[in-house]
Each structure stands twice: as structure tokens, then as C-alpha cells.
Design a protein around this motif. Structure first.
Motif, PDB file in Angstrom:
ATOM      1  N   GLY A   2       0.303  -1.509  -0.313  1.00  0.00           N
ATOM      2  CA  GLY A   2       0.545   0.045   0.396  1.00  0.00           C
ATOM      3  C   GLY A   2       1.065   0.942   0.287  1.00  0.00           C
ATOM      4  N   ARG A   3       1.703   1.528   0.679  1.00  0.00           N
ATOM      5  CA  ARG A   3       2.555   2.163   0.815  1.00  0.00           C
ATOM      6  C   ARG A   3       3.272   2.706  -0.156  1.00  0.00           C
ATOM      7  NH1 ARG A   3       3.554   0.275   5.348  1.00  0.00           N
ATOM      8  NH2 ARG A   3       5.320  -1.169   4.898  1.00  0.00           N
ATOM      9  N   LEU A   4       3.531   1.942  -1.179  1.00  0.00           N
ATOM     10  CA  LEU A   4       3.727   2.243  -2.555  1.00  0.00           C
ATOM     11  C   LEU A   4       2.760   1.948  -3.711  1.00  0.00           C
ATOM     12  CD1 LEU A   4       5.752  -1.291  -3.356  1.00  0.00           C
ATOM     13  CD2 LEU A   4       7.049   1.056  -2.983  1.00  0.00           C
ATOM     14  N   VAL A   5       1.829   2.163  -3.397  1.00  0.00           N
ATOM     15  CA  VAL A   5       0.780   2.024  -4.475  1.00  0.00           C
ATOM     16  C   VAL A   5       0.359   3.283  -3.355  1.00  0.00           C
ATOM     17  CG1 VAL A   5      -1.930   2.424  -4.682  1.00  0.00           C
ATOM     18  CG2 VAL A   5      -0.717  -0.272  -4.112  1.00  0.00           C
ATOM     19  N   ARG A   6       0.481   4.226  -2.391  1.00  0.00           N
ATOM     20  CA  ARG A   6       0.443   5.743  -2.007  1.00  0.00           C
ATOM     21  C   ARG A   6       0.978   6.752  -3.124  1.00  0.00           C
ATOM     22  NH1 ARG A   6      -1.878   7.689   2.324  1.00  0.00           N
ATOM     23  NH2 ARG A   6      -1.192  10.039   2.640  1.00  0.00           N
ATOM     24  N   ASP A   7       2.140   6.363  -2.903  1.00  0.00           N
ATOM     25  CA  ASP A   7       2.663   7.017  -3.977  1.00  0.00           C
ATOM     26  C   ASP A   7       2.755   6.909  -4.923  1.00  0.00           C
ATOM     27  OD1 ASP A   7       5.262   8.880  -3.542  1.00  0.00           O
ATOM     28  OD2 ASP A   7       6.423   7.523  -5.000  1.00  0.00           O
ATOM     29  N   ILE A   8       2.325   6.505  -5.681  1.00  0.00           N
ATOM     30  CA  ILE A   8       1.373   6.177  -6.968  1.00  0.00           C
ATOM     31  C   ILE A   8       0.227   7.711  -6.850  1.00  0.00           C
ATOM     32  CG2 ILE A   8       0.637   5.406  -9.349  1.00  0.00           C
ATOM     33  CD1 ILE A   8       2.695   2.678  -8.100  1.00  0.00           C
ATOM     34  N   VAL A   9      -0.167   6.805  -6.710  1.00  0.00           N
ATOM     35  CA  VAL A   9      -1.537   7.804  -6.092  1.00  0.00           C
ATOM     36  C   VAL A   9      -2.159   9.024  -5.835  1.00  0.00           C
ATOM     37  CG1 VAL A   9      -3.230   5.386  -6.617  1.00  0.00           C
ATOM     38  CG2 VAL A   9      -3.665   6.171  -4.188  1.00  0.00           C
ATOM     39  N   LEU A  10      -0.969   8.939  -5.141  1.00  0.00           N
ATOM     40  CA  LEU A  10      -1.308  11.009  -4.625  1.00  0.00           C
ATOM     41  C   LEU A  10       0.636  11.521  -4.917  1.00  0.00           C
ATOM     42  CD1 LEU A  10      -1.684   9.938  -0.661  1.00  0.00           C
ATOM     43  CD2 LEU A  10      -4.125  10.607  -2.452  1.00  0.00           C
ATOM     44  N   HIS A  11       1.289  11.387  -5.319  1.00  0.00           N
ATOM     45  CA  HIS A  11       1.802  11.977  -5.543  1.00  0.00           C
ATOM     46  C   HIS A  11       2.894  11.576  -6.899  1.00  0.00           C
ATOM     47  CE1 HIS A  11       2.114  13.189  -1.081  1.00  0.00           C
ATOM     48  NE2 HIS A  11       2.538  11.674  -1.048  1.00  0.00           N
ATOM     49  N   HIS A  12       2.253  10.908  -7.765  1.00  0.00           N
ATOM     50  CA  HIS A  12       2.488  10.510  -9.483  1.00  0.00           C
ATOM     51  C   HIS A  12       2.064  11.950 -10.047  1.00  0.00           C
ATOM     52  CE1 HIS A  12       3.753   8.983 -12.786  1.00  0.00           C
ATOM     53  NE2 HIS A  12       2.875   9.024 -13.234  1.00  0.00           N
ATOM     54  N   ARG A  13       3.676  12.741 -10.515  1.00  0.00           N
ATOM     55  CA  ARG A  13       3.199  13.438 -11.043  1.00  0.00           C
ATOM     56  C   ARG A  13       2.514  13.634 -13.329  1.00  0.00           C
ATOM     57  NH1 ARG A  13       6.916  17.929  -9.592  1.00  0.00           N
ATOM     58  NH2 ARG A  13       8.070  17.070  -7.811  1.00  0.00           N
ATOM     59  N   ALA A  36      -7.738   3.337 -13.321  1.00  0.00           N
ATOM     60  CA  ALA A  36      -6.191   3.038 -13.339  1.00  0.00           C
ATOM     61  C   ALA A  36      -6.444   3.474 -11.964  1.00  0.00           C
ATOM     62  CB  ALA A  36      -5.690   3.567 -14.117  1.00  0.00           C
ATOM     63  N   GLU A  37      -6.562   4.712 -11.616  1.00  0.00           N
ATOM     64  CA  GLU A  37      -6.651   5.192 -10.511  1.00  0.00           C
ATOM     65  C   GLU A  37      -7.949   4.037  -8.706  1.00  0.00           C
ATOM     66  OE1 GLU A  37      -6.558   9.617  -8.602  1.00  0.00           O
ATOM     67  OE2 GLU A  37      -8.947   9.020  -8.659  1.00  0.00           O
ATOM     68  N   ALA A  38      -9.284   4.254  -9.918  1.00  0.00           N
ATOM     69  CA  ALA A  38     -10.243   3.553  -9.323  1.00  0.00           C
ATOM     70  C   ALA A  38      -9.308   2.077  -8.797  1.00  0.00           C
ATOM     71  CB  ALA A  38     -11.440   3.076  -9.550  1.00  0.00           C
ATOM     72  N   LEU A  39      -8.568   1.413  -9.460  1.00  0.00           N
ATOM     73  CA  LEU A  39      -7.868  -0.167  -9.673  1.00  0.00           C
ATOM     74  C   LEU A  39      -6.564   0.067  -8.433  1.00  0.00           C
ATOM     75  CD1 LEU A  39      -8.437  -0.750 -13.289  1.00  0.00           C
ATOM     76  CD2 LEU A  39      -9.307  -2.165 -11.847  1.00  0.00           C
ATOM     77  N   LEU A  40      -6.315   0.978  -8.799  1.00  0.00           N
ATOM     78  CA  LEU A  40      -5.020   0.671  -8.147  1.00  0.00           C
ATOM     79  C   LEU A  40      -5.328   0.722  -6.234  1.00  0.00           C
ATOM     80  CD1 LEU A  40      -2.467   3.378  -9.605  1.00  0.00           C
ATOM     81  CD2 LEU A  40      -2.311   1.393  -8.694  1.00  0.00           C
ATOM     82  N   TYR A  41      -6.555   1.942  -5.982  1.00  0.00           N
ATOM     83  CA  TYR A  41      -6.949   2.483  -5.174  1.00  0.00           C
ATOM     84  C   TYR A  41      -7.712   0.507  -4.206  1.00  0.00           C
ATOM     85  CZ  TYR A  41      -6.574   6.771  -4.086  1.00  0.00           C
ATOM     86  OH  TYR A  41      -6.171   8.212  -3.592  1.00  0.00           O
ATOM     87  N   ALA A  42      -8.475   0.154  -5.222  1.00  0.00           N
ATOM     88  CA  ALA A  42      -8.889  -1.693  -5.036  1.00  0.00           C
ATOM     89  C   ALA A  42      -7.852  -3.064  -4.388  1.00  0.00           C
ATOM     90  CB  ALA A  42      -9.717  -2.172  -6.100  1.00  0.00           C
ATOM     91  N   ALA A  43      -6.719  -2.548  -5.276  1.00  0.00           N
ATOM     92  CA  ALA A  43      -5.644  -3.410  -5.074  1.00  0.00           C
ATOM     93  C   ALA A  43      -4.951  -3.166  -4.084  1.00  0.00           C
ATOM     94  CB  ALA A  43      -4.221  -2.742  -5.954  1.00  0.00           C
TER      95      ALA A  43
END
Length: 206
Positions: free
Chosen positions: A47-58, A65-72
């Protein structure tokens, strides 16, 4: 997950979820309960890896894709953190859960809210909290609080006001549809008053 108690905190950015989660943890631990504090996204190693993507990816992340990342993240988090804690009989206090996905990716990103919720329930094997505390606040007031913190905004915090108004409306609709699970509180009240109301509701489940 019979023996533990699971409380989630929901609401827009800047409403005070972290403060209320901390105050609840302090009260429960003083009462002798073992508490697991966690969050979504980011409550597990994956989840920490996912958090970095969904909240801080430039770069751009499309809404689906965002919804699927949160679900994963949710699938990993429930399986490795929440469910084991509840089986042990712990109290889980969690910052955000599937209601945030329905509000942010459903209403905010204008996806189908029913599909987003179904995806989250599938990822979490239909797990729902015992109590969900919704801290409700006008988005303009919440934005002023975030501005006062003088911290960089993440991808969702940086969205326009109309996005955050859709999110707020979705949260209130979710609470109206499930009044037995939700406790809706006016987040403009003093933190001590909010904490007292949260303790009263959670105390009735202990």
C-alpha cells in the motif's frame, strides 16, 4: 472477523480525521484495548507503494486506473493488516476505506459509483466496518485549513472546488443510505466535542 472492532474515519481533506483517530486511539488504549492504527492507501508495505503513485505521481493517471490502484491496495490491506487484527480481537482505527473510493473516484472522477463500490467490496471480500465516522465540513473551510498547514497538496487535495463539493455530496449520500454504520459529525465543532461524540458511539460497540 468476529471478535475485534473496526472503526473507519471518512470525510474530505482537511476535516480532522487524523486528529480524531489519534484521540480515539488514546482513549481506547487508556481503557485497556489493543489498537491498530492504519490507513488507506498506505496501510501495508504494498500500500505504501500504491500511495506514492496515486497521491504523488507527477504524470496523468486515468480515473479507472486510479480506482483499480485503490482497490489493489485495499485487497492487500484487508488481507494482511485489518483481518488479522480483528481476528486477534484488536480495535482497528482506519483513516479512509471504500467510502472514500465511492466519493473520490465515483463522484469526484465521475465514474459509476455502484461499480466503484462493487469493485472495492470484491477486493475486500465484502468486509465492512462496525462504525464509520464521517467528519463533514464545507470544502472551502477545509481548503483554508489545508492552506494554513503550508504543506504541498497531493493530487487529490489539489483538485478544484467543484471536485471536492461532489465528494462531500457523495459522502453524505452514503451516510444517508447506511445510517446504522455511519456517525455524521459537523467537523467545524471543537475537537474535544467531536472526540466525545465519537467515544459515545464507539463505546456502545465495546
Amino acid at each position: 472477523m468476529a471478535n475485534g472492532i473496526w472503526i473507519t474515519f471518512e470525510g474530505g481533506d482537511g476535516v480532522g480525521k487524523t486528529t480524531q483517530a489519534r484521540l480515539l486511539q488514546e482513549w481506547l488504549e487508556a481503557e485497556g484495548r489493543t489498537v491498530v492504527r492504519t490507513r488507506e492507501p498506505g496501510g501495508s508495505e504494498v500500500g505504501r507503494l500504491v500511495r506514492d503513485i496515486v497521491l504523488h505521481h507527477r504524470g496523468d493517471i486515468v480515473p479507472r486506473a486510479e480506482a483499480l490502484l485503490y482497490a489493489a491496495d485495499r485487497a492487500q490491506h484487508i488481507s494482511t493488516v485489518v483481518r488479522p487484527a480483528l481476528v486477534r480481537g484488536d480495535v482497528v482505527i482506519q483513516d479512509r476505506y471504500l467510502d472514500s473510493s465511492v466519493a473520490y473516484q465515483g463522484a469526484g472522477r465521475v465514474l459509476d459509483a455502484h461499480e466503484v463500490r462493487a469493485l472495492s467490496l470484491w477486493a475486500a471480500e465484502d468486509a465492512l466496518p462496525d462504525v464509520t465516522v464521517l467528519l463533514d465540513l464545507d470544502p472551502a473551510v477545509a481548503r483554508a485549513r489545508l492552506d494554513a498547514d503550508d504543506k504541498p497538496f497531493d493530487r487529490l487535495e489539489a483538485e478544484r472546488e467543484d471536485f471536492h463539493r461532489r465528494v462531500r455530496g457523495a459522502f453524505l449520500d452514503l451516510a444517508d443510505a447506511d445510517p446504522d454504520r455511519f456517525l455524521v459529525l459537523d467537523a467545524s465543532l471543537p475537537p474535544a466535542a467531536l472526540a466525545e461524540a465519537v467515544r459515545a458511539r464507539v463505546g456502545s460497540t465495546l
